[in-house]
Scaffold this active site. Sequence first.
Site, PDB file in Angstrom:
ATOM      1  N   TYR A  51       0.846  -1.198   0.000  1.00  0.00           N
ATOM      2  CA  TYR A  51       0.000   0.000   0.000  1.00  0.00           C
ATOM      3  C   TYR A  51       0.885   1.254   0.000  1.00  0.00           C
ATOM      4  O   TYR A  51       0.660   2.189  -0.758  1.00  0.00           O
ATOM      5  CB  TYR A  51      -0.909  -0.027   1.221  1.00  0.00           C
ATOM      6  CG  TYR A  51      -1.720   1.231   1.392  1.00  0.00           C
ATOM      7  CD1 TYR A  51      -2.904   1.407   0.683  1.00  0.00           C
ATOM      8  CD2 TYR A  51      -1.303   2.249   2.246  1.00  0.00           C
ATOM      9  CE1 TYR A  51      -3.650   2.573   0.823  1.00  0.00           C
ATOM     10  CE2 TYR A  51      -2.039   3.409   2.389  1.00  0.00           C
ATOM     11  CZ  TYR A  51      -3.215   3.561   1.684  1.00  0.00           C
ATOM     12  OH  TYR A  51      -3.937   4.719   1.822  1.00  0.00           O
ATOM     13  N   ASP A  52       1.912   1.225   0.846  1.00  0.00           N
ATOM     14  CA  ASP A  52       2.827   2.370   0.884  1.00  0.00           C
ATOM     15  C   ASP A  52       3.476   2.563  -0.467  1.00  0.00           C
ATOM     16  O   ASP A  52       3.740   3.673  -0.898  1.00  0.00           O
ATOM     17  CB  ASP A  52       3.939   2.136   1.914  1.00  0.00           C
ATOM     18  CG  ASP A  52       3.403   2.316   3.313  1.00  0.00           C
ATOM     19  OD1 ASP A  52       2.352   2.955   3.456  1.00  0.00           O
ATOM     20  OD2 ASP A  52       4.035   1.792   4.246  1.00  0.00           O
ATOM     21  N   GLU A 131      10.257   7.609  17.657  1.00  0.00           N
ATOM     22  CA  GLU A 131       9.440   6.608  18.359  1.00  0.00           C
ATOM     23  C   GLU A 131       8.932   5.595  17.342  1.00  0.00           C
ATOM     24  O   GLU A 131       8.899   5.872  16.141  1.00  0.00           O
ATOM     25  CB  GLU A 131       8.244   7.294  19.036  1.00  0.00           C
ATOM     26  CG  GLU A 131       7.284   7.904  18.030  1.00  0.00           C
ATOM     27  CD  GLU A 131       6.362   8.954  18.634  1.00  0.00           C
ATOM     28  OE1 GLU A 131       5.454   8.567  19.360  1.00  0.00           O
ATOM     29  OE2 GLU A 131       6.566  10.158  18.343  1.00  0.00           O
ATOM     30  N   LYS A 133       6.542   3.470  14.982  1.00  0.00           N
ATOM     31  CA  LYS A 133       5.276   3.754  14.290  1.00  0.00           C
ATOM     32  C   LYS A 133       4.386   2.529  14.470  1.00  0.00           C
ATOM     33  O   LYS A 133       4.649   1.463  13.923  1.00  0.00           O
ATOM     34  CB  LYS A 133       5.540   4.019  12.809  1.00  0.00           C
ATOM     35  CG  LYS A 133       4.279   4.410  12.059  1.00  0.00           C
ATOM     36  CD  LYS A 133       4.624   4.928  10.673  1.00  0.00           C
ATOM     37  CE  LYS A 133       3.399   5.450   9.950  1.00  0.00           C
ATOM     38  NZ  LYS A 133       2.325   4.506   9.825  1.00  0.00           N
ATOM     39  N   ASP A 135       1.478  -0.042  14.200  1.00  0.00           N
ATOM     40  CA  ASP A 135       0.616  -0.432  13.087  1.00  0.00           C
ATOM     41  C   ASP A 135      -0.756  -0.844  13.611  1.00  0.00           C
ATOM     42  O   ASP A 135      -1.064  -2.024  13.743  1.00  0.00           O
ATOM     43  CB  ASP A 135       1.277  -1.579  12.319  1.00  0.00           C
ATOM     44  CG  ASP A 135       0.637  -1.763  10.962  1.00  0.00           C
ATOM     45  OD1 ASP A 135      -0.158  -0.889  10.562  1.00  0.00           O
ATOM     46  OD2 ASP A 135       0.934  -2.774  10.312  1.00  0.00           O
ATOM     47  N   GLU A 191      -2.751   5.456  18.855  1.00  0.00           N
ATOM     48  CA  GLU A 191      -3.022   4.268  18.057  1.00  0.00           C
ATOM     49  C   GLU A 191      -3.613   3.173  18.933  1.00  0.00           C
ATOM     50  O   GLU A 191      -3.091   2.886  20.012  1.00  0.00           O
ATOM     51  CB  GLU A 191      -1.686   3.799  17.461  1.00  0.00           C
ATOM     52  CG  GLU A 191      -1.808   2.983  16.214  1.00  0.00           C
ATOM     53  CD  GLU A 191      -1.956   3.830  14.949  1.00  0.00           C
ATOM     54  OE1 GLU A 191      -2.089   5.070  15.051  1.00  0.00           O
ATOM     55  OE2 GLU A 191      -1.970   3.230  13.858  1.00  0.00           O
ATOM     56  N   TYR A 243       0.313   9.431  21.187  1.00  0.00           N
ATOM     57  CA  TYR A 243       1.525  10.010  20.601  1.00  0.00           C
ATOM     58  C   TYR A 243       1.328  11.430  20.057  1.00  0.00           C
ATOM     59  O   TYR A 243       2.245  12.034  19.535  1.00  0.00           O
ATOM     60  CB  TYR A 243       2.104   9.114  19.515  1.00  0.00           C
ATOM     61  CG  TYR A 243       1.101   8.665  18.461  1.00  0.00           C
ATOM     62  CD1 TYR A 243       0.476   9.575  17.639  1.00  0.00           C
ATOM     63  CD2 TYR A 243       0.804   7.311  18.303  1.00  0.00           C
ATOM     64  CE1 TYR A 243      -0.436   9.170  16.682  1.00  0.00           C
ATOM     65  CE2 TYR A 243      -0.106   6.890  17.346  1.00  0.00           C
ATOM     66  CZ  TYR A 243      -0.725   7.835  16.540  1.00  0.00           C
ATOM     67  OH  TYR A 243      -1.624   7.428  15.602  1.00  0.00           O
ATOM     68  N   LYS A 331       9.828   4.359   7.049  1.00  0.00           N
ATOM     69  CA  LYS A 331       9.210   3.049   6.926  1.00  0.00           C
ATOM     70  C   LYS A 331      10.230   1.922   6.746  1.00  0.00           C
ATOM     71  O   LYS A 331      11.301   2.127   6.186  1.00  0.00           O
ATOM     72  CB  LYS A 331       8.245   3.036   5.723  1.00  0.00           C
ATOM     73  CG  LYS A 331       7.172   4.094   5.747  1.00  0.00           C
ATOM     74  CD  LYS A 331       6.270   3.987   6.951  1.00  0.00           C
ATOM     75  CE  LYS A 331       5.018   3.183   6.735  1.00  0.00           C
ATOM     76  NZ  LYS A 331       4.112   3.550   5.706  1.00  0.00           N
ATOM     77  N   CYS A 425       5.995   5.224 -33.274  1.00  0.00           N
ATOM     78  CA  CYS A 425       4.888   5.039 -32.338  1.00  0.00           C
ATOM     79  C   CYS A 425       4.130   3.757 -32.669  1.00  0.00           C
ATOM     80  O   CYS A 425       3.740   3.552 -33.820  1.00  0.00           O
ATOM     81  CB  CYS A 425       3.960   6.249 -32.436  1.00  0.00           C
ATOM     82  SG  CYS A 425       2.417   6.022 -31.541  1.00  0.00           S
ATOM     83  N   CYS A 428       0.414   4.973 -34.035  1.00  0.00           N
ATOM     84  CA  CYS A 428       0.147   5.685 -35.296  1.00  0.00           C
ATOM     85  C   CYS A 428       1.328   5.644 -36.263  1.00  0.00           C
ATOM     86  O   CYS A 428       1.266   6.241 -37.335  1.00  0.00           O
ATOM     87  CB  CYS A 428      -0.242   7.129 -35.009  1.00  0.00           C
ATOM     88  SG  CYS A 428       1.143   8.149 -34.476  1.00  0.00           S
ATOM     89  N   CYS A 449       5.931  10.213 -29.226  1.00  0.00           N
ATOM     90  CA  CYS A 449       5.369  10.126 -30.560  1.00  0.00           C
ATOM     91  C   CYS A 449       5.187  11.545 -31.075  1.00  0.00           C
ATOM     92  O   CYS A 449       4.714  12.418 -30.353  1.00  0.00           O
ATOM     93  CB  CYS A 449       4.021   9.414 -30.465  1.00  0.00           C
ATOM     94  SG  CYS A 449       3.014   9.651 -31.914  1.00  0.00           S
ATOM     95  N   CYS A 455      -2.275  11.249 -33.700  1.00  0.00           N
ATOM     96  CA  CYS A 455      -2.065   9.979 -32.997  1.00  0.00           C
ATOM     97  C   CYS A 455      -3.297   9.700 -32.138  1.00  0.00           C
ATOM     98  O   CYS A 455      -3.562  10.409 -31.175  1.00  0.00           O
ATOM     99  CB  CYS A 455      -0.815  10.045 -32.123  1.00  0.00           C
ATOM    100  SG  CYS A 455      -0.567   8.524 -31.180  1.00  0.00           S
TER     101      CYS A 455
HETATM  102  S1  IVH Z   1       2.092  11.094  14.647  1.00  0.00           S
HETATM  103  C1  IVH Z   1      -0.092  14.579  11.978  1.00  0.00           C
HETATM  104  N1  IVH Z   1       3.145   8.998  15.735  1.00  0.00           N
HETATM  105  O1  IVH Z   1       0.712   6.652  11.344  1.00  0.00           O
HETATM  106  C2  IVH Z   1       0.092  13.112  12.141  1.00  0.00           C
HETATM  107  N2  IVH Z   1       1.537   8.636  14.041  1.00  0.00           N
HETATM  108  O2  IVH Z   1       1.060   7.376   8.569  1.00  0.00           O
HETATM  109  C3  IVH Z   1       0.490  12.756  13.537  1.00  0.00           C
HETATM  110  N3  IVH Z   1       1.052   6.280  13.633  1.00  0.00           N
HETATM  111  O3  IVH Z   1      -2.100   8.703  11.100  1.00  0.00           O
HETATM  112  C4  IVH Z   1       0.715  11.314  13.646  1.00  0.00           C
HETATM  113  N4  IVH Z   1       2.397   5.457  15.141  1.00  0.00           N
HETATM  114  O4  IVH Z   1      -2.218   6.533  12.579  1.00  0.00           O
HETATM  115  C5  IVH Z   1       2.284   9.433  14.820  1.00  0.00           C
HETATM  116  N5  IVH Z   1       4.142   7.240  16.848  1.00  0.00           N
HETATM  117  C6  IVH Z   1       3.286   7.676  15.947  1.00  0.00           C
HETATM  118  C7  IVH Z   1       2.522   6.798  15.174  1.00  0.00           C
HETATM  119  C8  IVH Z   1       1.659   7.317  14.225  1.00  0.00           C
HETATM  120  C9  IVH Z   1       1.507   5.158  14.218  1.00  0.00           C
HETATM  121  C10 IVH Z   1       0.072   6.297  12.534  1.00  0.00           C
HETATM  122  C11 IVH Z   1      -1.043   7.274  12.718  1.00  0.00           C
HETATM  123  C12 IVH Z   1      -0.900   8.209  11.560  1.00  0.00           C
HETATM  124  C13 IVH Z   1      -0.193   7.366  10.577  1.00  0.00           C
HETATM  125  C14 IVH Z   1       0.529   8.184   9.545  1.00  0.00           C
END
Ligand code: IVH
Length: 708
Positions: A51-52, A131, A133, A135, A191, A243, A331, A425, A428, A449, A455
């Site tokens: 997705y990313d 910190e 992220k 999921d 989250e 967060y 990521k 091309c 055409c 082209c 074309c």
């Molecule tokens: S800060 C203005 N901190 O990641 C946005 N987001 O891809 C502030 N997420 O919408 C978000 N861990 O759902 C922040 N330590 C973290 C996070 C975090 C997970 C998620 C969150 C956000 C999405 C962005």
Amino acid sequence: MAKKTSKGTRAADAALPEDVAEEIARLSAEISHHDALYYREDAPEISDAAYDALRRRLTELEAAHPELRREDSPSETVGAAPVAAFGKIRHDVPMLSLGNAFSDEDVVEFGKRVRRFLNVAEDDTLEITAEPKIDGLSISIRYEDGKLVQAATRGDGFEGENVTANVLTIKEIPHTLKGKGVPDVIDVRGEIYLGHADFSALNAAQAEAGGKVFANPRNAAAGSLRQLDSGITAKRPLRFFAYAWGAASKLSADTQAGVLAAFEAWGLPVNPLLRVTREADELIAFYREIELKRAGLGYDIDGVVYKVNRLDYQERLGFVSRSPRWAIAHKFAAERATTVLNKIDIQVGRTGALTPVAKLEPVTVGGVVVSNATLHNEDEIRRKDIREGDTVVVQRAGDVIPQVVEVLLDKRPTNSKPFEFPTVCPICSSHAVREADDEGNAVDVVRRCTGGLICPAQVKERLKHFVSRNALDIEGLGAEKIEFFFETGRIRSAADIFTLEARDQASDEPLTKVRGFKETSVRKLFSAIDARRSVSLDRFLFALGIRHIGETTAKDLAKAYGTLDALLAAVNAAIQDGKESDAYREIDDIEGIGETVVDALIDFFSEPHNREQIAALRNELTVTPFERPQVKDTPVSGKTVVFTGTLTKLTRSEAKAQAERLGAKVSGSVSKKTDYVVAGAEAGSKLDNARALGVTVLSEDEWLALIG
Ligand code: IVH
């Protein structure tokens, strides 16, 4: 024959493939589809990395081709609109998303960008928090007088679902905030997630009971939270990390880390791995550390998040489209697979660009079956020496149409031959050429082209773009109908769309007699066309498909000029007076507009057939002036401001962004209509002009005092 590039400044842009409208449309549709699956149904079909990859590819393409950016681009939105079954809650402060960094260089660039924007020197401290992220799914929880009163999912970022009853069942989320400094109102954001062990246990129980088995902890958490019966949510061991925050009547600290420490003191769970760092090296070290710890954390993370620690800096940095300038998500890497490349197909887009696409032996990459991969352009094919029949490594990072990253030479068939990129091309048969400089060196990686309007691929693609959702948005006139009308000679130009009904009525073979067309659908189509006889300037500009003019740029231009005639007058003056003129600079000075765009406008409007097209269209439709959303009640809303000279407290970009946020129009040149000229040190002719015209001149401090 190769032709000379008209403007030296374009080389950088020209170095990018631009035949991507189709890919952007496909990506947008695909992302929206996956958003709905992910946010609404908690049943994604693809991995997060995939997705990313889609999003990253879209962002890349949009950055390289702003003219193709769609108004409803998923890069401008977050999530999906709320489900009707839950009540809706409008977020006082939108819940936006984060920009992504995929490499160490991206992280270094983030630091540099922040410093540049704030004008913080390399040797001055810039603290950044790091910190994990998490999921899971994001949530905004409102506390009033310390009591949990409301909780909402992110939804589309502006409006989420009211899941208060369910959130109240989550043990880790306090119903009351305790301790000192709890504000009257605060939206705590964070989250909701499910730990690995709880996820396995839940799935085992679900399987046993013949219920839904979740693909991953995130889906299980989302599915558990979005239960209409909060009794079910209560049985799921959901967890929470705070967060961030949205609206707040008061904050107890002036740093990110400080506010999170207060959260913790009030009883909210905050990730213990949070660290305050001093930028790039430390950030990257943190990332590596977390990568190693990832498997043992007991919950899913998909990267790390970096945030500028000082809140006054965050405020100054603000947001750009859907993400804050003060934070970024770094990521973890995506997935790869090996397969055979059967064939290289050449596709022709609306600008005539020939795009090579690898047709692959289907293979699963990160849970998704992949059968096409982009090969970008002929240089890329040559550089990697990609040949039909090769065994290749395919990656879905940063690409929805995955990329071929490498050829496995030891698996190459003995009879293989280098791929010969066509010079005509495939649609055409016109010559396909690359722009070259005076010495004949190719400066454009894209072969195009030369068939222009003869074309079919180009004309058809332009027409499809013209009627598409973010352009004229003619309901019922999709790509297939355009193909049909084009092939049967009914529509060959944009203006033909609006004369279709009249011609159809006079025709021997009206549409109602054509197989597949029914009277009602034909009537509907004609009325949908009629409904677009009035179109806003920004949509009209975007619909024209001018190179480098995507939705954002079209809006910037529309905002600056208001009417088509005003814009045409400005472009005509620039055409007449040339590149060094004030007329040229006036357009160039508009926020968001650069030379590439001015040159593209000049090129487009210098072509007689384009002017004819516009005249023909204006016979059929009205282009309505752009209505600017008014930011009211600021001392500068509706005022026109010009910044000149060197500012010391703000960078120029920051000053512009701030003024615009407050509803002012920032212009590059001084005229009688200018309300304020903000003059820094060594202000030149603009200051002289201001004085001559009697425009109010402010120092940087006076400006800051004015905006408070
Ligand atoms: S800060 C203005 N901190 O990641 C946005 N987001 O891809 C502030 N997420 O919408 C978000 N861990 O759902 C922040 N330590 C973290 C996070 C975090 C997970 C998620 C969150 C956000 C999405 C962005």
